[in-house]
Design an enzyme around this catalytic site. Structure first.
Site, PDB file in Angstrom:
ATOM      1  N   LYS A   1       0.833  -1.207   0.000  1.00  0.00           N
ATOM      2  CA  LYS A   1       0.000   0.000   0.000  1.00  0.00           C
ATOM      3  C   LYS A   1       0.864   1.252   0.000  1.00  0.00           C
ATOM      4  CE  LYS A   1      -3.829  -0.147   2.152  1.00  0.00           C
ATOM      5  NZ  LYS A   1      -4.853  -0.289   3.204  1.00  0.00           N
TER       6      LYS A   1
ATOM      7  N   ARG B   1      -3.592   2.869   8.587  1.00  0.00           N
ATOM      8  CA  ARG B   1      -3.868   1.590   7.923  1.00  0.00           C
ATOM      9  C   ARG B   1      -2.604   0.739   7.871  1.00  0.00           C
ATOM     10  NH1 ARG B   1      -7.137   5.075   4.417  1.00  0.00           N
ATOM     11  NH2 ARG B   1      -9.255   4.247   4.204  1.00  0.00           N
TER      12      ARG B   1
ATOM     13  N   GLY C   1      -8.313  -7.353   4.597  1.00  0.00           N
ATOM     14  CA  GLY C   1      -9.163  -7.521   5.770  1.00  0.00           C
ATOM     15  C   GLY C   1      -8.513  -8.217   6.944  1.00  0.00           C
TER      16      GLY C   1
ATOM     17  N   MET D   1      -5.703  -7.307   8.692  1.00  0.00           N
ATOM     18  CA  MET D   1      -5.124  -6.451   9.725  1.00  0.00           C
ATOM     19  C   MET D   1      -5.990  -5.208   9.925  1.00  0.00           C
ATOM     20  SD  MET D   1      -1.059  -6.966   9.058  1.00  0.00           S
ATOM     21  CE  MET D   1      -1.197  -6.667   7.302  1.00  0.00           C
TER      22      MET D   1
ATOM     23  N   ARG E   1      -3.636  -1.481  -6.308  1.00  0.00           N
ATOM     24  CA  ARG E   1      -2.851  -2.711  -6.190  1.00  0.00           C
ATOM     25  C   ARG E   1      -3.267  -3.638  -7.314  1.00  0.00           C
ATOM     26  NH1 ARG E   1      -5.826  -4.658  -0.595  1.00  0.00           N
ATOM     27  NH2 ARG E   1      -7.928  -4.832  -1.445  1.00  0.00           N
TER      28      ARG E   1
ATOM     29  N   HIS F   1     -16.188  -8.520   1.943  1.00  0.00           N
ATOM     30  CA  HIS F   1     -15.130  -9.395   2.472  1.00  0.00           C
ATOM     31  C   HIS F   1     -15.294 -10.821   1.934  1.00  0.00           C
ATOM     32  CE1 HIS F   1     -13.420 -12.183   5.513  1.00  0.00           C
ATOM     33  NE2 HIS F   1     -12.451 -11.290   5.547  1.00  0.00           N
TER      34      HIS F   1
ATOM     35  N   GLU G   1      13.996 -43.682  -2.426  1.00  0.00           N
ATOM     36  CA  GLU G   1      13.147 -43.308  -1.293  1.00  0.00           C
ATOM     37  C   GLU G   1      13.905 -43.331   0.029  1.00  0.00           C
ATOM     38  OE1 GLU G   1       9.117 -45.445  -1.837  1.00  0.00           O
ATOM     39  OE2 GLU G   1      10.575 -46.610  -2.988  1.00  0.00           O
TER      40      GLU G   1
ATOM     41  N   SER H   1      13.670 -42.352 -10.144  1.00  0.00           N
ATOM     42  CA  SER H   1      12.488 -41.561  -9.832  1.00  0.00           C
ATOM     43  C   SER H   1      12.499 -41.347  -8.327  1.00  0.00           C
ATOM     44  CB  SER H   1      11.211 -42.291 -10.261  1.00  0.00           C
ATOM     45  OG  SER H   1      10.073 -41.505  -9.951  1.00  0.00           O
TER      46      SER H   1
ATOM     47  N   THR I   1       9.579 -38.710  -3.303  1.00  0.00           N
ATOM     48  CA  THR I   1       9.841 -37.709  -2.256  1.00  0.00           C
ATOM     49  C   THR I   1       8.889 -37.821  -1.075  1.00  0.00           C
ATOM     50  OG1 THR I   1       8.610 -36.109  -3.606  1.00  0.00           O
ATOM     51  CG2 THR I   1      11.019 -36.074  -3.750  1.00  0.00           C
TER      52      THR I   1
ATOM     53  N   CYS J   1       8.272 -38.350  -8.295  1.00  0.00           N
ATOM     54  CA  CYS J   1       6.891 -38.816  -8.442  1.00  0.00           C
ATOM     55  C   CYS J   1       6.113 -38.728  -7.136  1.00  0.00           C
ATOM     56  CB  CYS J   1       6.864 -40.248  -8.970  1.00  0.00           C
ATOM     57  SG  CYS J   1       7.713 -41.431  -7.905  1.00  0.00           S
TER      58      CYS J   1
ATOM     59  N   TYR K   1      11.925 -34.634 -15.451  1.00  0.00           N
ATOM     60  CA  TYR K   1      10.465 -34.538 -15.393  1.00  0.00           C
ATOM     61  C   TYR K   1       9.991 -34.562 -13.945  1.00  0.00           C
ATOM     62  CZ  TYR K   1      10.258 -39.563 -14.370  1.00  0.00           C
ATOM     63  OH  TYR K   1      10.405 -40.787 -13.778  1.00  0.00           O
TER      64      TYR K   1
END
Length: 888
Positions: free
Chosen positions: A26, A96, A105, A107, A351, A467, A756, A775, A778, A842, A862
């Site tokens: 702002k 503000r 909205g 704060m 904004r 809001h 893994e 591969s 994760t 993957c 990939y």
């Protein structure tokens, strides 16, 4: 000396748009508008660094701050010709918040600061008594709530009682004497609540408001919003102090909110609302019915209220010019707040406007066509996660429906769910797995957690910029706002719509695109991916380097993935194919068998089923790679637990229920995630690997005979050493040779592994001697690296995030410092042995934009994710390439 305060206003400012990290969004934009010579009330910004200092130093301010604020306040006085605290000619200010990222909205704000028992008289003498006393009661109400901690309902009850006593419905029907009387009542309430009078010293008021804004950075609603939107707690907020301009000074004054384009659908049109003789909070709160800015919008919505274009044509023209200037300058759709004081237009904020995914795509494509931005800019500014809004079902236009009522189409999309009337109940039921619709008279920032938990939001009050509307659009939740023909009874837990009564727990359907509210669940249809979506995706595909595959094992998922642009299957979890009622018995027979002969007999029943599954996937993927993971979970997961299931297995295997129970006990493990699963199953029972490999190669030969190219990639899960992979690769290669000889068809294939375990990543060079691809799984790599069970982590993850141990849930966003380093090490070491080693991930992280960017940076080939996240990954991969090109 550190500069803690930056002034703006007139035609000059000390800041600019690029200083948003210091001045907040702002403050930076107010400075920028001043530099553009737009009409901005003068003011100053207290930087975000003060907020950081405030929390780092026991909620105290820098020593130089008070003097810098006094100097900046004097500059406002000089610019306006008014003096702060002067009884005859008082300067009033707004206070503000302004974080670097918009948090609408979340704060606190205080308006009309500087009023007291003396300055209100001076204001009344110089303007209008009714306006002055109305402003004073607003100030006491807002300051009492925000700074003094007195619930706003305390004041609202007194206001409603006064209106009832006077026999009026609208605030605007109250006289100056009424407002003066209410001020007295409010002051009595403050003293009654706090034990001391309402503060009369304007400087005391100012520092109280500044402190309240900084304190609002750590309110539960702000913390929740930052967590949901992944905004750092460390950034802090700025405070903007600005000379007040008044939209409530009679019929020549007004306040409003406008967008330079339609934030719901992206149409290039002025979009917004205003109110005559009102202040800004009146528009947002939905207390009065807002009016449309343009005649076209008024006619479209069949409103009887006059448009701004009609009643203030000159100001309307000025607003159009400023909107054009701002959009051209920022090269993006702008969300503007403005006030008209006695015919003079003032800009209070601009904004980049929040928008739906549909609008974002259209705006980006059209701005490219207009020459305003480049294709790279268009792709880079679409929020990948927002595409979720477009990728889920909409209402079937031919479905039967019972329409309960209509409201404003505040946020598009269709959704069904059980009615709840409180944010807490919405969160509770959603956590339990229920789809809920949050129904409120109007929403407030305190409802943020329930709005996030709900599938959709319905309010009986408020406009398109209320809001509820703004937050729902930002979250991608369908929302119908301002449905005035429903009456909500919180106490009874129900709402009325004409002759219908809908109770808590009953199902309703919302269509946020049309504003319809319907009883029951209405049938939906799948979305069509076309138009601007296809254009942006086409541009993204031309930019990205990283491939995008899908995790899929059913024909339906595979078809969906292809339609959304998947370039193959990166993970087919074969165990998901076994839970069909017919197949699970054969699987259980295999598990119950006491010897290899018995297992092979059961596996022979599964072979044709697996073969048919794989053949269908190969046909759908038409020559694209299909990565099939061998059986991974522990065998006990397939065994029965219910008595009737145990009896069925006993009958099928010629055993007894007691024998089945004993087998289940023998197979159960203390920590199955690290137990007898993955490649360990194949090494213990190579006939399982043999059956799955045979099903794959026979399916490939069958489909190849139909003229379809097939590229299976066989993935061995949970290896920790090369020797494990060597053993199972020998089985796979042997079966491949047998099928080739039998079918007379050589099938090109690859054998690789799922990384893994930390040890597998560290031994990547050795494992790559046998593996043709890695591969990275994760999900499990995160579990084994942290020593955290994903299924049990919910008990403490929130505490870890709250205390800054985790910035994000590591199962949602990849832990780049730890797990990510293992991925990078494994990739580098693997390619040191095999330079052409194919690399991908993957886990669920494959659809997370930040994780996708990480995969791009470390050179993976990939990512693979769930089908509906494929477009998100495609877009995120393109954005990673753009960032790399720019050197970000």
């Amino acid at each position: 000396m550190t500069q803690w305060v930056y002034s703006f206003g007139g035609s000059h400012s000390e800041g600019k748009a690029s200083m948003r990290n210091l001045l907040g969004g702002k403050g930076a934009n107010l400075a920028e508008m001043s530099n553009l010579s737009l009409p901005v009330p003068p003011g100053f910004t207290v930087t975000t660094e003060v907020c950081t200092h405030y929390y780092d130093n026991g909620k105290t301010y820098p020593a130089e701050l008070e003097a810098q604020v006094s100097a900046a306040l004097a500059a406002i006085e000089a610019e306006t010709g008014r003096k702060f605290g002067d009884p005859a000619n008082p300067l009033l200010v707004s206070v503000r918040s302004g974080a670097r990222v918009s948090m609408p909205g979340m704060m606190d704000t205080v308006l009309n600061l500087g009023l007291n028992d003396e300055t209100v008289k001076g204001m009344a003498a110089g303007a209008d008594a009714r306006f002055a006393w109305d402003s004073y009661r607003r100030f006491i109400q807002m300051y009492g709530d925000v700074v003094l901690g007195i619930g706003h309902y305390v004041f609202e009850e007194e206001l409603e009682m006064l209106k009832d006593a006077q026999g009026v419905f609208l605030d605007t029907d109250l006289s100056a004497a009424d407002w003066e009387k209410l001020v007295g009542i409010y002051k009595e309430k403050v003293e009654e609540e706090l034990g001391h009078p309402f503060p009369q010293d304007p400087r005391e008021q100012l520092w109280g408001a500044v402190g309240a804004v900084f304190a609002s950075w750590q309110t539960p609603r702000a913390i929740t919003y930052r967590r949901l939107n992944e905004i750092s707690d460390k950034w802090g907020t700025a405070v903007n102090v600005q000379a007040m301009v008044f939209g409530n000074m009679g019929e020549s004054s007004a306040t409003g909110v406008a967008f330079t384009r339609n934030p719901s659908n992206g149409t290039r049109e002025v979009y917004g609302e205003y109110l005559v003789n009102a202040q800004g909070e009146d528009v947002v709160a939905g207390i009065r019915t807002p009016q449309h800015i343009t005649i076209a919008a008024k006619q479209h919505h069949e409103s009887d209220l006059p448009a701004m274009e009609e009643v203030m044509p000159e100001v309307f023209g000025q607003l159009l010019d400023i909107q054009h200037t701002l959009e051209q300058h920022y090269r993006d759709m702008q969300d503007i707040e403005f006030t008209v004081e006695r015919g003079r237009l003032w800009m209070l904020q601009t904004r980049s406007g929040k928008r739906t995914a549909t609008a974002a795509l259209r705006i980006a494509v059209e701005m490219v066509d207009e020459g305003l931005i480049s294709r790279d800019d268009a792709v880079a500014r679409i929020e990948p996660a927002s595409l979720d809004q477009m990728l889920h079902p909409a209402l079937d236009p031919d479905a039967e429906r019972t329409v309960l009522g209509h409201g404003l189409p505040a946020s598009p999309g269709a959704v069904s769910g059980a009615v709840v009337f409180s944010a807490d109940e919405a969160e509770k039921l959603a956590t339990d797995g229920s789809d809920v619709i949050l129904v409120r008279i109007e929403t407030s920032p305190e409802d943020i957690h329930g709005m996030h938990a709900a599938r959709g939001i319905l309010t009986s009050r408020g406009g398109m910029t209320s809001h509820a509307a703004v937050v729902a659009r930002g979250m991608g939740r369908p929302c119908v706002a301002g449905a005035g023909d429903i009456q909500i009874d919180y106490a009874a837990g129900q709402f009325f719509a004409g002759e219908h009564t809908i109770k808590a727990g009953e199902i309703i359907t919302l269509d946020g695109t049309t504003g319809e509210i319907m009883a029951g669940k209405v049938r939906t249809i799948d979305p069509e991916v076309s138009g601007e979506f296809a254009t942006i995706m086409g541009w993204a595909d031309g930019i990205r380097r990283l491939g995008v595959r899908a995790n899929a094992e059913t024909p339906s998922d595979a078809q969906t993935a292809r339609s959304l642009g998947a370039e193959g299957i990166g993970l087919c979890r074969t165990e998901h194919m076994f839970f069909d009622a017919e197949r699970i018995i054969a699987v259980r027979e295999m598990i119950m068998a006491e010897n290899e002969q018995g297992r092979r007999a059961a596996l022979d029943k599964l072979l044709p089923m697996q073969r048919a599954d794989f053949a269908e996937l190969f046909r759908i993927m038409v020559g694209l790679p299909v990565t099939i993971r061998l059986l991974d979970p522990p065998l006990h997961e397939f065994l029965p637990h219910q008595s009737h299931e145990i009896d069925a297995v006993a009958k099928a295997t010629g055993s007894t229920p007691e024998a089945v129970r004993q087998r289940t006990v023998r197979l159960s493990e203390s920590n199955p995630m690290l137990g007898h699963r993955g490649c360990r199953l194949g090494i213990s029972y190579p006939e399982i690997t043999e059956m799955q490999a045979r099903a794959m190669f026979e399916a490939a030969a069958e489909v190849k005979a139909e003229g379809v190219e097939v590229f299976p990639e066989i993935m061995v899960p949970l290896v920790a050493s090369k020797r494990e992979l060597d053993i199972l690769k020998a089985v796979i290669d042997r079966v491949a040779g047998e099928v080739a000889a039998d079918k007379g068809a050589e099938i090109p294939y690859m054998v690789g592994t799922m990384i893994e375990l930390p040890r597998a990543a560290l031994r990547g060079a050795e494992i790559a001697e046998a593996a043709e691809f890695f591969s990275f799984g994760t999900n499990d790599l995160t579990q084994t690296t942290f020593g955290i069970s994903r299924d049990d982590s919910a008990n403490f993850l929130e505490a870890y995030q709250r205390q800054g141990i985790f910035e994000r849930d590591p199962f949602v966003g990849l832990d780049q410092e730890g797990v990510g380093e293992l991925v990078q090490l494994g990739a580098e070491r693997g390619r040191s042995t095999r330079p052409d080693l194919k690399l991908g991930i993957c886990g669920e992280h494959g659809g997370d934009p930040e994780s996708v960017a990480f995969c791009h940076r470390i050179g993976l080939d990939y990512v693979s994710c769930s089908p509906y996240r494929v477009p998100i990954a495609r877009l995120a991969a393109a954005q990673a390439a753009i960032a790399e090109k720019k050197g970000a």
